[in-house]
Structures are given as structure tokens and as C-alpha cells.
Design a protein around this motif. Structure first.
Motif, PDB file in Angstrom:
ATOM      1  N   THR A 174     -20.311 -24.280 -38.391  1.00  9.59           N
ATOM      2  CA  THR A 174     -20.029 -22.849 -38.438  1.00  9.59           C
ATOM      3  C   THR A 174     -18.962 -22.480 -39.463  1.00  9.59           C
ATOM      4  O   THR A 174     -19.076 -21.463 -40.156  1.00  9.59           O
ATOM      5  CB  THR A 174     -19.616 -22.339 -37.048  1.00  9.59           C
ATOM      6  N   LYS A 175     -17.921 -23.289 -39.594  1.00  6.76           N
ATOM      7  CA  LYS A 175     -16.856 -22.945 -40.528  1.00  6.76           C
ATOM      8  C   LYS A 175     -17.376 -22.910 -41.966  1.00  6.76           C
ATOM      9  O   LYS A 175     -17.113 -21.952 -42.708  1.00  6.76           O
ATOM     10  CB  LYS A 175     -15.687 -23.923 -40.399  1.00  6.76           C
ATOM     11  N   SER A 176     -18.106 -23.941 -42.379  1.00 10.79           N
ATOM     12  CA  SER A 176     -18.635 -23.940 -43.741  1.00 10.79           C
ATOM     13  C   SER A 176     -19.700 -22.863 -43.920  1.00 10.79           C
ATOM     14  O   SER A 176     -19.797 -22.242 -44.989  1.00 10.79           O
ATOM     15  CB  SER A 176     -19.205 -25.315 -44.095  1.00 10.79           C
ATOM     16  N   PHE A 180     -19.568 -19.689 -46.711  1.00 12.22           N
ATOM     17  CA  PHE A 180     -20.680 -19.276 -47.565  1.00 12.22           C
ATOM     18  C   PHE A 180     -21.041 -17.816 -47.314  1.00 12.22           C
ATOM     19  O   PHE A 180     -21.279 -17.054 -48.259  1.00 12.22           O
ATOM     20  CB  PHE A 180     -21.905 -20.157 -47.320  1.00 12.22           C
ATOM     21  N   ALA A 181     -21.104 -17.408 -46.060  1.00 13.76           N
ATOM     22  CA  ALA A 181     -21.497 -16.037 -45.727  1.00 13.76           C
ATOM     23  C   ALA A 181     -20.613 -15.020 -46.430  1.00 13.76           C
ATOM     24  O   ALA A 181     -21.084 -13.952 -46.847  1.00 13.76           O
ATOM     25  CB  ALA A 181     -21.455 -15.837 -44.221  1.00 13.76           C
ATOM     26  N   LEU A 182     -19.339 -15.340 -46.582  1.00  9.67           N
ATOM     27  CA  LEU A 182     -18.414 -14.420 -47.245  1.00  9.67           C
ATOM     28  C   LEU A 182     -18.737 -14.233 -48.720  1.00  9.67           C
ATOM     29  O   LEU A 182     -18.351 -13.233 -49.317  1.00  9.67           O
ATOM     30  CB  LEU A 182     -16.980 -14.911 -47.069  1.00  9.67           C
ATOM     31  N   ALA A 199     -12.060 -19.951 -37.620  1.00 14.94           N
ATOM     32  CA  ALA A 199     -11.009 -20.812 -38.169  1.00 14.94           C
ATOM     33  C   ALA A 199     -10.021 -21.212 -37.078  1.00 14.94           C
ATOM     34  O   ALA A 199      -9.607 -22.379 -36.995  1.00 14.94           O
ATOM     35  CB  ALA A 199     -10.302 -20.099 -39.315  1.00 14.94           C
ATOM     36  N   GLN A 200      -9.662 -20.262 -36.219  1.00 19.63           N
ATOM     37  CA  GLN A 200      -8.720 -20.556 -35.139  1.00 19.63           C
ATOM     38  C   GLN A 200      -9.319 -21.545 -34.142  1.00 19.63           C
ATOM     39  O   GLN A 200      -8.655 -22.486 -33.688  1.00 19.63           O
ATOM     40  CB  GLN A 200      -8.321 -19.267 -34.420  1.00 19.63           C
ATOM     41  N   LYS A 252     -27.249 -21.245 -50.570  1.00 13.34           N
ATOM     42  CA  LYS A 252     -26.541 -22.099 -49.599  1.00 13.34           C
ATOM     43  C   LYS A 252     -26.756 -23.570 -49.917  1.00 13.34           C
ATOM     44  O   LYS A 252     -25.834 -24.399 -49.759  1.00 13.34           O
ATOM     45  CB  LYS A 252     -27.028 -21.794 -48.172  1.00 13.34           C
ATOM     46  N   ASP A 253     -27.952 -23.934 -50.356  1.00 18.37           N
ATOM     47  CA  ASP A 253     -28.242 -25.328 -50.677  1.00 18.37           C
ATOM     48  C   ASP A 253     -27.341 -25.844 -51.797  1.00 18.37           C
ATOM     49  O   ASP A 253     -27.085 -27.052 -51.886  1.00 18.37           O
ATOM     50  CB  ASP A 253     -29.701 -25.493 -51.085  1.00 18.37           C
TER      51      ASP A 253
END
Length: 255
Positions: A174-176, A180-182, A199-200, A252-253
Motif C-alpha cells: 500500500t505505501k508504494s 505512485f497514486a500521488l 505512512a503512520q 505503475k509497471d
């Protein structure tokens, strides 16, 4: 009563899920990445393993089956379309099938894309869907076998489930995925808020799975390929949602 659902971390970043019905005393497992943590979780709770629900054939979702079968005698459930490359199945299911499991009616959805024959398991009464490597928290699986059109159709099916549904996906990516989503939707305030929460959680060693479907709809770029804002950001305003999805997946790839 809703099922008790336990998230079991496995390997380096996989999740398996134990589902328990207090009324019947029966327990099911979704995917079998690693035997030791699953057996320990069962032993700690004095649960027998009655069913194993397999989502797809990749090794990190089935390799623990032989060791689990040494200690328990579960019925193995998987996709009819995938049974030629799965361990022997006791029950083979396909898109649209229902199955009485743990006191609930389980609904089966074909979610091909990551692989062909990948299925998801939806427990409407417990408001839970087990998506493995199709819809993931803030992402989706790579297209190893299926097409972008197939995966977009699969994600659209999952996105149409009730918004309060909790999405139990197969990996801690999820973090990575959020980073990418940003790059796709930097002006989305819901995404920025979620990025801070993720992140938290990871700093505290907490899992980010499951996630609520309504949150995925609001922040996951792979579910948002039809949104005019994303089409505009990618200079694809006249393109179809599946074409926009394909572009997001391509980016994303390479991320």
C-alpha cells in the motif's frame, strides 16, 4: 453475526485470512502462502481448518497447502477455469456461483487480469471481499496473463459492490502504491489524507489491509480511470476508461 476475520502476515509481504463462524465452529482460510504462521494462528485459537479458498495459482498463494493438509483435512475450493494448475480441488467454482460457507452465502466473481482464472470471494453478510492480487489497497495486480480490458472489467465488478465492503487483498504494497497514486492525482485531498494515514500505520508496523471499498473508490487510481480529472491529467480526455487504466498500469509497471 458477521464472521470473525483474522489477518495473518506471511512470507515478506503476503497476507492470508482466517474466517471463523462461532455458531458452527468452522473456519476457512483464504490463500495459503506460508504454513507456520497459519498453523500457529489456528492452534492459538483452537480452531480446526475446514475450508481453504484459493484465489489463483501463483505459488505464494498455494504453497502451504500440503503442510496444512498434514495437520487438518480442509476442503479445497478454487476456480473451475484454473483447476488444471491448482492443487486438487474438492469444490470447483466459477463466476456467478454461490456456495454455502460458514453459515453465509459466498458469492464468486471472476476477476481475471493478474491471471486468467483468478477469482474473488464475496461474503455480503460480513461485508467482506477477498480479492488477492486483483483489486489491492491503493493498487491492482500486474497483468501477467490477462489484458487491460479484462482487468478493468474485473475492477469495475468489484467497485460495484456495496461501498461499506471491506477489501481483503493479498499483499502489503500500500505505501508504494500510494506514492505512485500521488503521481497520477496529486490534487486529490482524500488521497493526501490517506497517504498520511498509511505512512503512520507502516511506521507503527500495522497492516494497511483490509481497506474500505468507499476509500478505494475515492483514492485508488486504478478504480478511477473513468474520472474526468484523471483523464485530463493524463491528456486522455477522449479515451475510454479501459485505455486510461492501461496507461496507469503501464506507468505503475515502470514506477
Amino acid at each position: 453475526m458477521p464472521l470473525e476475520i483474522l489477518t495473518v502476515p506471511c512470507l515478506s509481504d503476503n497476507y492470508a485470512f482466517l474466517l471463523h463462524d462461532d455458531d458452527s465452529g468452522k473456519t476457512a482460510l483464504v490463500d495459503a502462502p506460508e504454513a507456520a504462521p497459519i498453523l500457529e494462528a489456528l492452534s492459538q485459537r483452537n480452531w480446526n481448518l475446514d475450508f481453504v479458498l484459493i484465489t489463483h495459482h501463483h505459488w505464494d498463494h498455494i504453497d502451504a497447502l500440503p503442510a496444512l493438509q498434514e495437520h487438518h483435512n480442509p476442503k479445497i475450493i478454487g476456480a473451475t477455469a484454473d483447476q488444471h494448475r491448482l492443487p486438487p480441488l474438492d469444490i470447483a467454482l466459477q463466476d456467478g456461483d454461490t456456495f454455502e460457507c460458514l453459515g453465509e452465502t459466498l458469492h464468486v466473481h471472476d476477476v481475471s487480469g493478474h491471471t486468467v482464472g483468478h477469482i474473488a470471494y464475496h461474503f455480503p453478510e460480513s461485508k467482506a471481499v477477498f480479492t488477492a492480487d486483483s483489486l489491492m489497497a491503493m493498487g491492482c495486480g500486474r497483468l501477467f496473463e490477462g489484458s487491460a480490458e479484462q482487468m478493468w472489467a474485473s475492477l469495475s465488478t468489484l467497485a460495484s459492490l456495496p461501498e461499506e465492503t471491506m477489501v481483503y487483498s493479498g499483499h502489503e504494497y500500500t505505501k508504494s502504491n500510494t506514492e505512485f497514486a500521488l503521481t497520477i492525482e496529486a490534487d486529490n485531498p482524500d488521497l493526501h489524507a490517506r497517504a498520511k494515514e498509511i505512512a503512520q500505520a507502516r511506521e507503527n508496523g500495522q497492516p494497511t489491509v483490509p481497506s474500505k471499498l468507499s476509500l478505494e473508490r475515492a483514492t485508488n487510481p486504478f478504480l478511477r480511470a473513468a474520472e474526468p480529472s484523471i483523464k485530463a491529467a493524463l491528456n486522455m480526455t477522449s479515451r475510454s476508461a479501459s485505455e486510461v487504466f492501461a496507461e496507469i498500469r503501464k506507468r505503475k509497471d515502470k514506477f
